[in-house]
Design an enzyme around this catalytic site. Structure first.
Site, PDB file in Angstrom:
ATOM      1  N   GLU A 751       3.673   4.665  -3.744  1.00  0.00           N
ATOM      2  CA  GLU A 751       3.830   3.446  -2.951  1.00  0.00           C
ATOM      3  C   GLU A 751       4.551   2.470  -3.838  1.00  0.00           C
ATOM      4  OE1 GLU A 751      -0.307   2.774  -1.329  1.00  0.00           O
ATOM      5  OE2 GLU A 751       0.740   0.865  -1.000  1.00  0.00           O
ATOM      6  N   CYS A 785       3.386  -6.383  -3.084  1.00  0.00           N
ATOM      7  CA  CYS A 785       4.561  -5.589  -2.707  1.00  0.00           C
ATOM      8  C   CYS A 785       4.980  -5.910  -1.279  1.00  0.00           C
ATOM      9  CB  CYS A 785       4.351  -4.107  -2.927  1.00  0.00           C
ATOM     10  SG  CYS A 785       2.736  -3.539  -2.519  1.00  0.00           S
TER      11      CYS A 785
END
Ligand code: FAD
Length: 1004
Positions: A751, A785
């Site tokens: 990720e 993020c």
């Protein structure tokens, strides 16, 4: 705030209702009240409301229908859309999906038929003429579409008009004077419309507008008139300060209080009524503290003024205690307040906030008749305290009014009724036949643009099935039902409690109501002393030994039944949940989290544990597969071996925990390498899992640098899989390391980062956009993020949005995250600070600075970077993720020049896709079909429409992207666990020993 001033808002609803009911015993004869109200109902129904009363329209098109919803959406947005293209698209989108054709006036009112007819015609026309219709395109179509839009705008303006007394205070007062000719006892409380302030400029504008209105009202006031007898003003504190919230308590007292004082002094000198409106429940405690101080002022400076007022909401579970408290505040100073009792206008928002926050219950009642009961109980208290309170009962409900009239009889209390302009006129026509009853009208004042939010509230109120005005307009509802007694207690809430949001199988993580002092105090007290103890770094020998031990431990751990492993996860979740304050304290201290972010992170970790436990039981169980007779086939899922989990510092608990427990519950043993900046949180969580029963040789913590320990673990021959969250370059490095290894090819779950954008068209509400942008770009100092990096605003609203954004950024507080008031804490380390600082310096040179927050002077901590926004010209000026509070803004739309400009929304999305990242995307539009089209075009994992784009919730918004943003599967989603598993089918020839006994036995 005195600690025990108010009770817990989250006490069980039946208990609260039962206490209210007990307090009303003997004070109200409901059948008598119903008997008083029944003729009013008959009279109203015999003379139906004219079309501008809106009840008629919403009876035809309730908000639960596509048509009602379309009407509401158009009412909310259409009037503010500046450009014709967007207005047409919005109108087509909303009208196209509704079916107004069948509707027609059934009540014989020509006015009603007119509006129904107007709607039907507009819809029929729009279907032919608006974009997306099946008619052939052409100039006529465009002309026609504009005409339909103009007609719809006109219809919405007509709707809005019903609720506004005038566009300016002068116009409103002239209208009031004309209404008073028919009913001289009528009084008005003027309300200057608008959204809450987002900036200081907004607040100053509202202050000026209130000031102007008070001066006007004062000038028209007959000499010697008491505040009860004359017109007044209602003010909203959220209009006077953009940060009217508990976390900004000090600033509320420093900035908002003087503004309110100024208005109070003005009203007091003119001896007129000034009432503070009631807003959301998370401002209740703060508002009472303000009241305390304001009451001192009034007692000192205007002791004879009886015009100071405030509104109270009966739907709050603490309502009765609020009446007592306000009475105490007034009587302590020998003052008399005017108190407007309302039921409450933000019910839906209160329910959502409680569910999202995992709060212990709801701060408002969930049964409508509990609100009615509370209203009457509070009314009883107000009447009893008429020595220090002047009761003003604001309701359109005939049953409630009749009960009030009855309760007031013999109480000796003077009181007045109140209604909203444009609502309840028919009921009041009947009620005011009693000349002893006084009435005040709450009278909104403003232009169309300012009215929209208010209009939607009223549409919701008039259109909701539970609403009295809605049912009154519906002849199908018999008077008995309409006037059913609220004097009853339901044994359970009508909605599942926030904890039960995900059903019986998975309890929602508990949250904290930071606006509630009793809940906030233990949290803030849990901040550990600094410095925190150090965590020993793993040596290469430690890492190798750990991999060997975990490899050895795999067989036993993998052999355990899934349910057993799931139980350990749930045990860990329960402990995390119970120890939330201590975990938050550690996150604030080690990770630089603000308190709000810390609570959200602990909750996410709890959710991960419970979700993966549930998923494992549901998805990893043996599956029997179909096949020929004489054979059994099953598919089994199990662990792969030692999984290496490498997590980042920005979610040192949630991401760390999510990776580790997913790998564990699937049967793997885990070598967990946390970020080197945040090892203590990880160490504590590993200890918690061990204490919960996860064996030492199933889970090891290996603290160290990525380049050394991380690299060694990934390259280790016993590594059976890697789960990584972090930057795209490091994910590539890991991928290459794995590819270069001999032995089995193992899975990598990565990720990584994102260049996340938000697309805003001109139908979006600037206030909502700015709220979402500020949260998405700057919360956690942009160190998520999912954080917003590029805001793309339609050119026709860009200037307004940018101005508001600049103002909102100026209101952010940068500082020590241990302070509740801090919005933006420090960057994680010196390297990050230097890199982002360099990026900002470059932008200062090459781009246009739009706005920035201010740093406190001197800064209380190192590495504080003030949020900053720059305008750029092209999407592809953005190349790499900038992991900090830096926002880039771009205009798009048909007026933008240059070959790379995004002139339409689909080109814009194509440019965003071309960046190669695909993590999060925000969309702000009221055009539903456009939002869906953008989502379909976007190669992006998480798309959020008309909200912020951070804070994905486990099992609700599974999180993870595509392209440069990661491999998937999404964390917190139903496909995640499979990637941690090896699959095995087991086929047994059951006919091997002597033949197919089962088949033969079944052939009887
Ligand atoms: C003069 C005036 C001033 C006002 N000022 C304010 C203010 O300052 N702040 C504010 O918040 N509102 C204010 N309001 C709006 C007010 O809250 C609503 O108009 C009012 O709730 C409608 O109540 P009713 O008695 O007319 O209708 P009813 O139909 O009897 O009651 C509707 C109300 O019941 C409550 N309700 C609905 N469903 C449920 C449920 N499932 N469970 C529990 N409760 C439920 C909600 O409060 C809803 O608004 C004001 C209204 C008036 C008339």
């Amino acid at each position: 705030m005195p600690a025990d001033r108010l009770p817990d808002p989250y006490r069980p609803e039946p208990d609260v209702a039962a206490a209210l009911l007990a307090g009303l015993q003997g004070r109200l004869d409901w059948p008598r009240a119903a008997a008083m109200a029944t003729p009013w109902v008959h009279a109203v129904r015999a003379q139906p409301a004219p079309f501008w009363a809106l009840e008629s329209l919403l009876r035809e098109y309730p908000i639960s229908s596509a048509e009602g919803l379309a009407l509401m959406r158009l009412a909310e947005a259409l009037l503010r859309v500046p450009d014709a293209e967007t207005a047409m698209a919005l109108t087509a989108d909303q009208l196209g999906r509704a079916d107004f054709d069948g509707a027609g006036g059934t009540d014989g009112s020509s006015a009603h038929r007119l509006l129904a007819g107007l709607s039907a015609q507009a819809i029929a026309l729009s279907k032919k003429l608006l974009p997306g219709s099946t008619e052939p395109p052409g100039v006529l179509q465009r002309l026609g579409a504009r005409t339909v839009v103009a007609a719809t705008v006109r219809a919405i303006q007509l709707l809005g008009r019903q609720f506004v007394l005038g566009r300016s205070i002068a116009e409103a007062m002239a209208e009031a004077a004309s209404q008073r000719k028919a009913l001289p006892r009528l009084r008005f409380s003027y309300d200057m419309l608008g959204e809450g302030a987002r900036t200081e400029a907004d607040a100053e504008r509202y202050l000026a507008s209130y000031h102007h209105a008070i001066t006007h009202i004062a000038a028209a006031r007959p000499a010697g008139q008491a505040p009860m007898a004359g017109d007044g003003i209602s003010i909203k504190l959220s209009a006077l300060f953009s940060r009217y919230e508990e976390a900004q308590r000090q600033r509320v007292f420093d900035t908002l209080l003087p503004r309110v004082r100024q208005l109070l002094a003005l009203a007091a000198r003119a001896n007129l009524n000034l009432t503070i409106d009631a807003e959301e429940s998370d401002r209740l405690e703060l508002s009472l503290d303000l009241l305390d101080v304001l009451a001192d002022d009034v007692a000192r400076e205007h002791p004879h003024w009886a015009g100071f007022g405030l509104a109270m909401q009966a739907y709050q579970t603490r309502a009765a205690a609020v009446v007592d408290e306000v009475a105490a505040i007034a009587s302590r100073r020998k003052l008399r307040f005017m108190v407007r009792l309302v039921k409450g206008a933000y019910w839906d928002g209160e329910i959502k906030r409680a569910q999202e926050g995992g709060l212990a219950g709801y701060p408002v009642f969930t049964h409508k008749h509990h609100t009615d009961l509370s209203y009457l109980a509070c009314a009883g208290k107000l009447l009893a305290r008429h020595d220090c309170l002047y009761p003003q009962f604001a309701t359109h409900n005939a049953g409630t009014i009749a009960a009030l009239v009855q309760m007031a009889e013999g109480s000796g209390a003077a009181f007045e009724l109140q209604r909203l302009h444009g609502m309840g006129e028919a009921v009041y026509r009947e009620v005011l036949k009693n000349p002893a009853i006084d009435c005040r009208v709450y009278a909104p004042v403003g232009e169309h643009r300012d009215l929209l939010a208010y209009l939607v509230r009223r549409l919701l109120e008039n259109g909701a099935n539970s609403s009295f005005v809605h049912q009154l307009a519906d002849e199908q509802v018999p008077p008995d039902e309409l006037l059913a007694s609220p004097l009853q207690v339901q044994p359970a809430p009508s909605l599942p409690l926030p904890a039960a949001l995900y059903g019986p199988a998975r309890r929602n993580a508990s949250g904290v109501d930071l606006a509630c002092q009793a809940q906030r105090a233990p949290l803030l007290a849990a901040l550990p002393a600094s410095p925190l103890p150090t965590v020993a770094m793993a040596t290469p020998a430690d890492a190798d030994a750990a991999m060997q031990a975990l490899h050895a431990g795999f067989v036993d751990w993998n052999a355990r039944p899934v349910a057993q492993r799931a139980t350990l996860l749930r045990r860990a979740a329960d402990r995390l949940d119970a120890e939330l304050p201590a975990w938050c304290g550690l996150l604030v201290r080690e990770g630089g989290k603000t308190w709000g972010d810390a609570v959200a992170e602990v909750r996410e970790a709890v959710d991960f544990c419970r979700y993966y436990a549930e998923q494992a039981e549901a998805r990893l169980a043996e599956q029997v597969l179909p096949g020929p007779t004489g054979e059994s086939n099953v598919l089994r899922l199990q662990g792969r071996g030692v999984f290496v989990c490498i997590s980042p510092w920005n979610f040192p608990l949630a991401i760390f925990a999510g990776q580790v427990v997913a790998a564990l519950v699937a049967g793997n043993t885990v070598a967990a390498k946390p970020a080197e900046q945040t090892p203590r949180v990880a160490q504590r969580f590993v200890a918690l899992l061990h204490e919960a029963g996860v064996p030492g040789d199933a889970l090891r913590l290996l603290h160290g640098l990525g380049e050394t320990v991380g690299a060694q673990l990934v390259a280790h021959p016993l590594c059976a899989g890697v789960c990584f969250t972090g930057s795209t370059p490091v994910a590539r490095l890991i991928n290459r390391t794995l590819a270069a290894k001999d032995g089995p090819i193992v899975p990598l779950i990565a990720e990584t980062g994102g260049l996340n954008t938000m697309v805003v068209d001109s139908s979006a509400l600037p206030e909502q956009v700015v709220d979402a942008v500020v949260q998405s770009a700057f919360r956690s100092a942009g160190q998520r993020c999912s954080a917003l990096r590029l805001l793309c605003v339609h050119e026709d609203i860009a200037d307004g949005v940018i101005t508001m954004l600049r103002g909102a950024m100026a209101e952010l507080r940068v500082g020590d995250p241990a302070e509740l008031a801090t919005d933006v804490g420090p960057l994680i380390d010196d390297d990050a600070f230097a890199a982002i600082g360099a990026h900002v310096a470059r932008l200062r040179r090459d781009a246009v600075l739009l706005g920035e927050s201010t740093l406190p002077s001197p800064p209380p901590l190192p590495r504080l970077l003030a949020p900053v926004a720059f305008e750029i010209g092209r999407v592809d000026e953005l190349r790499d993720e900038v992991f900090g509070p830096v926002l880039h803004v771009l205009r798009w739309g048909p007026g933008q020049g240059g070959p790379e400009a995004a002139r339409d929304v689909r080109t814009l999305v194509a440019r965003i896709n071309a960046l190669g990242y695909g993590l999060t995307l925000g969309v702000q539009t009221r055009i539903d079909s456009r939002a869906r089209q953008i989502a379909a075009d976007a190669r992006i994992g998480n798309v959020y429409v008309n909200r912020n784009m951070i804070g994905a919730v486990v099992g609700v918004q599974p999180f993870g992207g595509e392209g440069l943003s990661g491999t998937g599967p999404k964390a917190g989603g139903p496909h995640y666990l499979y990637r941690f598993c090896a699959e095995q089918t087991l086929t047994i020839n059951t006919a091997a020993a002597g033949g197919n006994a089962e088949l033969l036995a079944g052939m009887a």
